[in-house]
Motif scaffolding. Structure first.
Motif: not given
Length: 483
Positions: A69-75, A29-30, A62-66, A22-25
């Motif tokens: 993508v980053g939050l999705f990988i972590m989740g 989108l913002t 930075y927002a896109q990478i971490f 949810r955080g990644a989305l």
């Protein structure tokens, strides 16, 4: 209520991935894809590729990478790794703090980097990097502890090498973020100079994220496509070649040793494209016989996840080929313009990363599997929009630099096409995660007392193909009995 209300409880462990996704989305989108589309529109309106502040572009990156993508990988790592290793997540108390720290760092970075010329904003920017480093440290600690204390009996053993190395790169990239922001603060700068930005992006995008995705591809894609995973020395050799390629390019981008930068970049780029093409060949992603047989497999109602994966790896090879051509041009004394490099980065980030996120989530996110099996046409819409937007962006940014004119208009529209694709995907995924998604309490016949409501997940046996999910009247996912 007891233990089920804690992050160590069975209920929470089944849903660890949801707040990360949810955080990644929200981010994509913002301040992620949407902000990137606005930046493109401003460039197109002004017919000037330098019309947007570099600091705003870098904070968006930075927002896109971490974030995206980053939050999705972590989740997904918190969700998949315990199931691969058939044991609960070690140190589950680290999950929530890692989420809060990483997201806080991203939000603070977005606000402070464009204002980093002011001392207080510069200090806050360094704090944002420290928050991100702390969050990634907790994540890597939890993952390492879980992987080192167990074993995956069903997966190809070498995938752990890729995933583990990717996690190390991920941590090093977070540490590098602290060093970069400290440098900016000490020098009163609001944007990262090229001599720092190029090696930093290389280590983060290619070293961390690509390596992690390659590892999870080895573990899951053969099962999704019903093929045997590659094993043995070729996979180990590809890992060694790819890692060496990234190290050489990081050194070359830093021009260390002095005067050897373009030569190291060229050798590294050549190794990179060779390693990635070999990886794709060993995985048999484009085996026509396999593609044809799966099209007629009665257990696979739609082939969109496979299409996303194959298209993602196509863009990865395109990105590697562009990188090689740019390195060769620079070695011959003709450095490429920034617009060309931006096209390369977009082929990697949207073409590969976003395509893989959308495609793999259709097979690996329990709450999403049944939705996509019931509504495959929506997956097709997302696919067409994402491919169209990405292709137009990659081609037209470089063409705008060369020819201008109508290419600026098309470039400006391409970003909003991507936003529409990810917006539709985000709505579908968010709604799916709001539904209950419990399945069997066993995997391959093994029952686990600590997972009383074990969510349905991709089968763990190497050649077993995941059956479709049927939806009950109350929206719960149950495995099909036709398998």
């Amino acid at each position: 209520m007891g233990n089920k209300q804690t992050w160590g409880g069975e209920f929470r462990q089944n849903h660890l991935y949801k707040p990360f996704l949810r955080g990644a989305l929200i981010i994509v989108l913002t301040v992620g894809c949407t902000l990137g589309a606005v930046n493109l529109a401003v460039m197109a309106f002004n017919a000037d590729l330098s019309a947007v502040w570099s600091s705003l572009i870098q904070s968006h990156a930075y927002a896109q990478i971490f974030g995206w993508v980053g939050l999705f990988i972590m989740g997904m790592s918190y969700h998949m790794v315990p199931r691969f290793f058939l044991r609960p997540l070690k140190r589950p108390g680290l999950v929530l703090p890692s989420l809060l720290l990483v997201t806080s760092g991203i939000l603070l970075r977005i606000i402070t980097q464009p204002l980093a010329g002011h001392p207080l904003a510069a200090l806050a920017m360094v704090v944002s990097a420290l928050l991100g480093l702390c969050g990634v440290t907790l994540f890597v600690w939890a993952m390492g502890d879980t992987m080192l204390r167990g074993s995956d009996k069903y997966g190809p053993p070498l995938y752990v090498l890729y995933v583990g190395a990717g996690f190390v790169w991920f941590w090093l990239s977070s540490l590098a973020t602290v060093l970069v922001t400290t440098y900016l603060a000490m020098n009163g700068l609001d944007s990262i100079p090229q001599s720092w930005d190029a090696p930093y992006l290389r280590g983060t995008l290619n070293g961390a994220i690509v390596t992690i995705v390659l590892g999870f591809t080895l573990r899951t894609v053969p099962q999704i496509m019903g093929t045997r995973p590659p094993i043995g020395w070729p996979i180990r050799a590809i890992f060694a070649a790819y890692t060496l390629a990234i190290l050489l390019q990081v050194a070359g981008d830093s021009d260390w040793p002095a005067g050897a930068g373009t030569s190291l970049d060229l050798i590294g780029a050549m190794l990179e494209v060779t390693a990635l093409m070999s990886f794709v060949a060993l995985l048999k992603l484009y085996n026509l016989g396999s593609i044809f047989s799966h099209r007629h497999n009665r257990h696979r109602k739609n082939a969109w996840p496979e299409r996303f994966v194959r298209t993602a790896y196509f863009w990865l090879i395109v990105a590697a080929a562009l990188n090689f051509s740019y390195s060769l041009s620079a070695h011959l004394g003709q450095p490429v313009p920034h617009a060309f490099v931006a096209s390369y980065h977009h082929a990697l980030t949207v073409g590969f990363f976003s395509m893989m996120i959308v495609g793999m989530s259709m097979k690996l996110v329990p709450a999403f599997i049944g939705v996509m099996n019931k509504q495959p046409r929506l997956a097709g819409v997302v696919f067409i929009l994402l491919v169209t937007g990405n292709t137009l962006r990659i081609a037209c940014e470089s063409m705008s630099y060369l020819y201008g004119g109508a290419f600026y208009l098309i470039m400006g529209l391409s970003g909003f096409i991507e936003v529409c694709a990810l917006g539709l995907y985000g709505v579908l995924l968010w709604r799916a995660m709001s539904l209950p998604s419990y399945g069997q309490n066993s995997i391959n016949g093994k029952k686990f007392k600590k997972f009383k409501k074990f969510e349905r997940f991709i089968p763990l046996e190497p050649v077993q193909v995941a059956p479709p999910v049927q939806q009950t009247a109350v929206g719960q996912s149950v495995p099909s009995r036709s398998h």
